[in-house]
Enzyme design. Structure first.
Site, mmCIF file in Angstrom:
data_model
loop_
_atom_site.group_PDB
_atom_site.id
_atom_site.type_symbol
_atom_site.label_atom_id
_atom_site.label_comp_id
_atom_site.label_asym_id
_atom_site.label_seq_id
_atom_site.Cartn_x
_atom_site.Cartn_y
_atom_site.Cartn_z
ATOM 1 N N CYS A 1 2.169 -1.518 4.985
ATOM 2 C CA CYS A 1 1.869 -0.764 3.756
ATOM 3 C C CYS A 1 2.298 -1.585 2.534
ATOM 4 O O CYS A 1 3.392 -2.159 2.512
ATOM 5 C CB CYS A 1 2.610 0.570 3.782
ATOM 6 S SG CYS A 1 2.223 1.575 2.347
ATOM 7 N N CYS B 1 8.669 1.595 -0.482
ATOM 8 C CA CYS B 1 9.602 2.709 -0.263
ATOM 9 C C CYS B 1 10.760 2.245 0.633
ATOM 10 O O CYS B 1 10.522 1.859 1.787
ATOM 11 C CB CYS B 1 8.868 3.888 0.375
ATOM 12 S SG CYS B 1 7.281 4.239 -0.420
ATOM 13 N N CYS C 1 11.281 3.323 4.362
ATOM 14 C CA CYS C 1 10.138 3.429 5.266
ATOM 15 C C CYS C 1 9.953 2.235 6.208
ATOM 16 O O CYS C 1 9.801 1.092 5.764
ATOM 17 C CB CYS C 1 8.865 3.637 4.454
ATOM 18 S SG CYS C 1 7.457 3.965 5.541
ATOM 19 N N CYS D 1 -1.171 16.939 11.672
ATOM 20 C CA CYS D 1 -0.972 16.182 10.436
ATOM 21 C C CYS D 1 -1.192 14.702 10.696
ATOM 22 O O CYS D 1 -0.492 14.107 11.521
ATOM 23 C CB CYS D 1 0.451 16.357 9.923
ATOM 24 S SG CYS D 1 0.927 18.050 9.699
ATOM 25 N N CYS E 1 -4.004 18.665 8.291
ATOM 26 C CA CYS E 1 -3.165 18.139 7.214
ATOM 27 C C CYS E 1 -3.295 16.624 7.226
ATOM 28 O O CYS E 1 -3.419 16.025 8.294
ATOM 29 C CB CYS E 1 -1.714 18.550 7.451
ATOM 30 S SG CYS E 1 -0.572 17.830 6.242
ATOM 31 N N CYS F 1 1.576 20.254 0.561
ATOM 32 C CA CYS F 1 2.806 20.057 1.330
ATOM 33 C C CYS F 1 3.569 18.970 0.590
ATOM 34 O O CYS F 1 3.091 17.823 0.502
ATOM 35 C CB CYS F 1 2.444 19.622 2.751
ATOM 36 S SG CYS F 1 3.870 19.133 3.728
ATOM 37 N N ARG G 1 10.144 23.172 5.752
ATOM 38 C CA ARG G 1 10.137 22.492 7.058
ATOM 39 C C ARG G 1 11.398 21.679 7.290
ATOM 40 O O ARG G 1 11.759 20.820 6.483
ATOM 41 C CB ARG G 1 8.907 21.580 7.191
ATOM 42 C CG ARG G 1 8.864 20.906 8.570
ATOM 43 C CD ARG G 1 7.578 20.151 8.852
ATOM 44 N NE ARG G 1 6.425 20.996 8.707
ATOM 45 C CZ ARG G 1 5.395 20.726 7.904
ATOM 46 N NH1 ARG G 1 5.393 19.630 7.198
ATOM 47 N NH2 ARG G 1 4.382 21.552 7.823
HETATM 48 N N1 SAM Z 1 1.824 6.485 2.972
HETATM 49 C C1 SAM Z 1 1.699 7.822 2.591
HETATM 50 C C2 SAM Z 1 2.632 8.176 1.450
HETATM 51 O O1 SAM Z 1 3.772 7.750 1.461
HETATM 52 O O2 SAM Z 1 2.213 8.891 0.568
HETATM 53 C C3 SAM Z 1 1.894 8.804 3.719
HETATM 54 C C4 SAM Z 1 2.879 8.551 4.845
HETATM 55 S S1 SAM Z 1 4.590 8.541 4.422
HETATM 56 C C5 SAM Z 1 5.320 7.857 5.883
HETATM 57 C C6 SAM Z 1 5.056 10.253 4.347
HETATM 58 C C7 SAM Z 1 6.496 10.599 4.055
HETATM 59 O O3 SAM Z 1 7.316 10.348 5.167
HETATM 60 C C8 SAM Z 1 7.194 9.876 2.930
HETATM 61 O O4 SAM Z 1 6.846 10.366 1.672
HETATM 62 C C9 SAM Z 1 8.653 10.153 3.225
HETATM 63 O O5 SAM Z 1 9.080 11.325 2.553
HETATM 64 C C10 SAM Z 1 8.658 10.371 4.740
HETATM 65 N N2 SAM Z 1 9.408 9.303 5.418
HETATM 66 C C11 SAM Z 1 8.994 8.037 5.605
HETATM 67 N N3 SAM Z 1 9.941 7.305 6.235
HETATM 68 C C12 SAM Z 1 10.978 8.146 6.458
HETATM 69 C C13 SAM Z 1 12.259 7.969 7.057
HETATM 70 N N4 SAM Z 1 12.682 6.804 7.524
HETATM 71 N N5 SAM Z 1 13.072 9.051 7.127
HETATM 72 C C14 SAM Z 1 12.671 10.244 6.625
HETATM 73 N N6 SAM Z 1 11.483 10.450 6.054
HETATM 74 C C15 SAM Z 1 10.647 9.414 5.950
HETATM 75 FE FE1 SF4 Z 2 3.788 3.205 2.603
HETATM 76 FE FE2 SF4 Z 2 5.830 4.236 3.911
HETATM 77 FE FE3 SF4 Z 2 5.769 4.377 1.267
HETATM 78 FE FE4 SF4 Z 2 4.035 5.856 2.730
HETATM 79 S S1 SF4 Z 2 6.263 6.064 2.678
HETATM 80 S S2 SF4 Z 2 3.587 4.646 0.890
HETATM 81 S S3 SF4 Z 2 3.711 4.466 4.454
HETATM 82 S S4 SF4 Z 2 5.896 2.492 2.479
#
Ligand code: SAM
Ligand code: SF4
Ligand code: DTB
Length: 351
Positions: free
Chosen positions: A59, A63, A66, A103, A134, A194, A266
């Site tokens: 990606c 973040c 992530c 989802c 979702c 959500c 949730r």
């Molecule tokens: N890439 C898209 C986005 O971020 O909008 C969708 C997928 S992203 C993985 C969805 C959510 O998963 C993130 O906004 C975050 O809140 C949650 N998430 C991701 N990694 C995580 C982690 N290590 N622990 C807890 N929540 C996590």
């Molecule tokens: Fe990409 Fe992970 Fe951020 Fe979603 S949460 S935008 S998958 S880096």
């Protein structure tokens, strides 16, 4: 405040009063939250959703929590967009174990024009299986939200993650304003929202309160509010963050319940790291939705049979899908339980 005082749906929460909710004695907070919960929900029902990563890793966003960000080396196997048929097979499996919502998540900054037709086919197919749909695909424009709504997408997940003040410590490639804009397009298109966040990223109490204020002060509350406990993944910048005090996590659920009384709250990522007592407390605090099935997107989640056993021990029934026959749903769950019970790996702690 008494637990039975009528709860009103407010959109004008201020920091001082939200902090006062958090800072109450634990028992008072849980009593209040459970009182609010019972005004709007059956306290013994929990909604169950299953997650699938339809496009994994690489990606472009940064973040810090992530495992799928291309900025960090987490050793994750990258996968391109899944075939529609494979997604539908996974959805059918989710339905067979008793899930009511499916989802689909993609590690994208935003969906591209070339990917949209496949994504829309996934929505139509999952919907035709009789599941709620979702998706979480990143930032959307208005045309994309309209197309997803027309295909039958029920919910769009897009988290605010934390307070506007703390946000810049966690993500620099997408702004808070971008996220709010996507949420407003989702709302305009008629889909349900959500949106929630993550605890355990080094944020303060003000940031936790600030996130809930952002969500609750939207013109309409998100129908679903996922509260994630950070899953610490090696290779991400937050891998060595301190654990959240379990009681503070429960407080977050309780305050979310009080501020957004009609939303499903949730108990989201991080359940593998929680014992059953903590999860029972989470339900008492007003959480009424979980991710169900052994995987989240890329990390683990409790086994489905373990969750069903916990529900049984607590007298909790999985919530039926809207417009879905409760008895049919219950029969599917019981069948799944019987099948699990016959498996050698199943240990019936109630026997
Ligand atoms: N890439 C898209 C986005 O971020 O909008 C969708 C997928 S992203 C993985 C969805 C959510 O998963 C993130 O906004 C975050 O809140 C949650 N998430 C991701 N990694 C995580 C982690 N290590 N622990 C807890 N929540 C996590
Ligand atoms: Fe990409 Fe992970 Fe951020 Fe979603 S949460 S935008 S998958 S880096
Ligand atoms: C949400 O708030 N949590 C889910 C879902 N929305 C998409 C994702 C949790 C991801 C946990 C880390 C992983 O499995 O990759």
């Amino acid at each position: 405040m008494s637990a039975t005082a009528a709860s009103v749906t407010r959109h004008d929460w201020r920091l001082a009063e939200v902090k006062a909710l958090f800072e109450q004695p634990f028992n008072d907070l849980i009593f209040q939250a459970q009182g609010v919960h019972r005004q709007h929900f059956d306290a013994n029902r929990v909604q169950v959703s299953t997650l699938l990563s339809i496009k994994t890793g690489a990606c472009p966003e940064d973040c810090k929590y992530c495992p799928q960000s291309g900025h960090y080396n987490t050793g994750l196997d990258k996968e391109k967009l899944m075939e529609v048929q494979k997604v539908l097979e996974a959805a059918a499996e989710a339905k067979a174990i008793g899930s009511t919502r499916f989802c689909m998540g993609a590690a994208w900054k935003h969906p591209s024009a070339k990917d949209m037709p496949y994504v829309l086919k996934m929505v139509e197919g999952v919907k035709a299986l009789g599941l709620e749909t979702c998706m979480t695909l990143g930032k959307l424009d208005q045309e994309q939200t309209q197309a997803l709504a027309a295909a039958g997408l029920d919910y769009y997940n897009h988290n605010l993650d934390t307070s506007p003040e703390f946000y810049g410590n966690i993500i620099t490639t997408r702004t808070y304003a971008d996220r709010l804009e996507t949420l407003s397009y989702v709302r305009e298109s008629g889909m349900k929202i959500c949106s929630g966040g993550i605890l355990g990223m080094g944020e303060s109490l003000n940031d936790r309160a600030g996130l809930l204020i952002q969500l609750a002060n939207l013109p309409e509350h998100p129908e679903s509010v996922p509260i994630n406990m950070l899953v610490k993944v090696k290779g991400t910048p937050l891998a060595d963050e301190q654990d959240v005090d379990p009681f503070d996590f429960i407080r977050m659920l309780a305050v979310a319940r009080i501020m957004m009384p009609k939303s499903h709250v949730r108990l989201s990522a991080g359940r593998e790291q929680m014992n059953e007592q903590m999860q029972a407390l989470a339900f008492l605090a007003g959480a009424n939705s979980i991710f169900y099935g052994e995987k989240l997107l890329t990390t683990g989640n409790p086994q489905a049979d373990k969750d069903m056993l916990l529900f049984k021990r607590l007298g909790i029934q999985p919530e039926a899908r809207e417009e879905h026959d409760d008895e049919v749903h219950q029969a599917a769950i019981e069948q799944a339980l019987v099948e699990q019970r016959d498996s050698k790996l199943f240990y019936d702690a109630t026997a």
